[in-house]
Design an enzyme around this catalytic site. Structure first.
Site, mmCIF file in Angstrom:
data_model
loop_
_atom_site.group_PDB
_atom_site.id
_atom_site.type_symbol
_atom_site.label_atom_id
_atom_site.label_comp_id
_atom_site.label_asym_id
_atom_site.label_seq_id
_atom_site.Cartn_x
_atom_site.Cartn_y
_atom_site.Cartn_z
ATOM 1 N N GLY A 169 0.820 -1.212 0.000
ATOM 2 C CA GLY A 169 0.000 0.000 0.000
ATOM 3 C C GLY A 169 0.847 1.252 0.000
ATOM 4 N N GLY A 170 0.542 2.135 0.963
ATOM 5 C CA GLY A 170 1.253 3.407 1.034
ATOM 6 C C GLY A 170 2.752 3.219 1.196
ATOM 7 N N ALA A 405 19.400 6.660 -33.080
ATOM 8 C CA ALA A 405 20.143 6.364 -31.851
ATOM 9 C C ALA A 405 21.431 7.186 -31.783
ATOM 10 C CB ALA A 405 20.449 4.881 -31.758
#
Ligand code: HXC
Length: 510
Positions: A169-170, A405
């Site tokens: 979660g957090g 590139a």
């Protein structure tokens, strides 16, 4: 008076025990160190000064008033790493699973504010079950305050996260906004929602390790920058990384004593590039031979191995290295390598770290998976990152620099300061075979003619001199002299000062 002094010691002793000896033993049983042991290993011996040891939470729901451990599940403060100031927080899993309460978050915010005010790195040791469930929105608010400071500190002081337990979660979003994330193999996990929720919502059956273990995040998701065998190794590597970094965005990186001649000549480099243009070679050999004492600190070693990123020192000064790796996918640029390198270049630019780019790149990887995945936008990130960088930039083309590139990889056109090429360099729109098949489509059925056209093309473009004639390459150098040339180049750029037009912020293609 003696009583009071003893009381203080008793209170300190109690706070130091966190959730109690049994839980500390359980933590050890899982192969994990305690929050305080981690701080002690991270910092110079005896340098830790603690803040807020006696802070407790204020929650009165769910019987929480009955358990108010001093420190509230996080050890915070400051100390030094090889004599240089850092701020640190270390979550204590033995106290309510290291979960984040309103006051726990306030403690973290306090040291983040101090770190920004005093211009020193923030190191977060994360071992937390996320928002403290008993506190509801107060703990969410606490997380929000931490996130806001992560954002404010970004580009101001280096932020390093070490994940040393289950982080859900957090607990993953704050690390996600920091500059570097390190994990510990087999004992740390990061996920937004754990395996049980995943099973309920998507019906996928997955273990914690598969979903968010160190291997997943260093090889697949690229959320983490490195994974180490255990807590001790991870913390030692954080110390090593901090040594490469400036304390903040107004200071230069530290200068270390060096025991390696800046003008060291490396004859072995003259034969590094194989005669056959399609034979791979290991770009890391070049990196190690250019570095002071062969010491290279690689970032994201396990992800997008077709590009190598990391730090080394030349004349004792930190240089950020970005290098195509011909050993993997011929060193091609693709979505993953462009994202990896772009983030690294932006970190270096934010913290005044000069950039060395070593080029052997056959172009961008073609294909539907790349196009559908947005290679245009992701490739543009790297282009943008180089183009906006104002730090000293030195570029060496060892072999191929083809097409887009060539431009993207710190070309002269993106205001790189020194662009060197080895005599083996091939700077062209594409390889000879591809070019011939397009220009001479009418002769496609005649292999002899095609071979002769390809040889012509190679003769004309498979060298650095066309670009050198136009000043796009500043000098064609002997491979053996590379360390000397780049160390002199960086030395000449020490007072570089370059500004970009005023803007609130740019709009890099995210
Ligand atoms: C309060 C918590 C807690 C939490 C763990 N504990 N997580 N207490 N809030 N979030 C407590 C447990 O109750 C237990 O207490 C002790 O910590 C150790 O946990 P265990 O489960 O025994 O350990 P383990 O088996 O190792 O499992 C660790 C874990 C698991 C995977 C982290 O505890 C877990 O899934 N916790 C909940 C995770 C979660 O859903 N967090 C909220 C995320 S939402 P006792 O006293 O029994 O030993 C979130 C929103 C923020 O964070 C959003 C911001 C944007």
């Amino acid at each position: 008076m003696k009583d009071i002094l003893e009381q203080l010691e008793d209170r300190r002793e109690g706070a130091r025990l966190g959730g109690g000896q049994n839980r500390i033993d359980a933590q050890h049983g899982r192969g994990k160190l305690s929050a305080r042991e981690r701080v002690d290993l991270l910092l110079d011996e005896g340098s830790f000064e603690e803040f807020d040891m006696f802070v407790t939470h204020r929650c009165t729901d769910f019987g929480m008033e009955q358990q108010k451990p001093a420190g509230d599940g996080v050890v915070t403060g400051w100390g030094t790493i090889n004599g240089r100031l850092v701020y640190v927080f270390s979550q204590d899993f033995t106290v309510l699973g290291g979960s984040v309460s309103e006051t726990h978050a306030k403690k973290i915010c306090k040291i983040m504010d101090m770190a920004m005010q005093n211009g020193a790195p923030i190191i977060g040791i994360n071992d937390s079950g996320g928002a403290r469930i008993q506190e509801g929105v107060d703990s969410l608010a606490g997380y929000g305050e931490v996130f806001q400071r992560n954002i404010q500190a970004s580009g101001v002081v280096p932020q390093i996260s070490v994940i040393m337990g289950p982080c859900a979660g957090g607990a993953v979003y704050s690390p996600a906004m920091t500059d570097f994330i390190f994990m510990v193999k087999d004992s740390s996990y990061m996920f937004v929602t754990g395996p049980d929720v995943v099973k309920t919502v998507t019906n996928e059956q997955v273990t914690s390790e598969e979903l968010g273990g160190a291997s997943t995040h260093t090889r697949k998701s690229s959320v983490a920058d490195a994974a180490f065998e255990n807590d001790v190794e991870a913390l030692a590597e954080v110390r090593r990384l901090v040594d490469f970094l400036p304390a903040n965005n107004r200071e230069k990186p530290p200068v270390r004593p060096f025991f390696d001649e800046p003008d060291r000549i490396e004859p072995s480099l003259d034969t590094l590039v194989p005669t056959n243009a399609n034979t791979p070679y290991d770009m890391k050999e070049l990196i190690l031979k250019l570095a002071d004492e062969g010491d290279f600190y690689e970032i994201q070693q396990e992800f997008a191995k077709n590009i190598v990123t990391g730090f080394f020192r030349i004349e004792g000064r930190t240089v950020g290295v970005v290098a195509n790796q011909p050993m993997v996918l011929a060193g091609v640029l693709d979505i993953d390598s462009a994202r990896k390198a772009a983030r690294f270049v932006r970190f270096c630019d934010a913290f005044e770290i000069p950039i060395l780019t070593l080029i052997d790149v056959p172009g961008f990887l073609p294909g539907t998976s790349q196009e559908y995945g947005g290679v245009i936008k992701h490739g543009a990130k790297l282009l943008f990152a180089y183009g906006e960088a104002t730090v000293p930039m030195v570029t060496v083309i060892t072999r191929k620099a083809y097409g887009g590139a060539y431009v993207v990889m710190a070309s002269k056109h993106l205001q790189s300061d020194f662009n060197y090429a080895w005599p083996t360099a091939e700077i062209a729109v594409m390889g000879a075979k591809g070019a011939t098949e397009i220009i001479h489509r009418a002769d496609l059925k005649d292999p002899q003619k095609i071979a002769s056209h390809a040889a012509d093309y190679e003769e004309r473009f498979a060298n650095p001199f066309v670009a050198a004639e136009r000043g796009f390459i500043d000098e064609v150098i002997q491979p053996r002299m590379t360390r000397k040339r780049i160390s002199r180049a960086f030395a000449s750029l020490r007072n570089k000062s370059k500004t970009m037009p005023w803007k609130k912020h740019d709009n890099i293609p995210l």
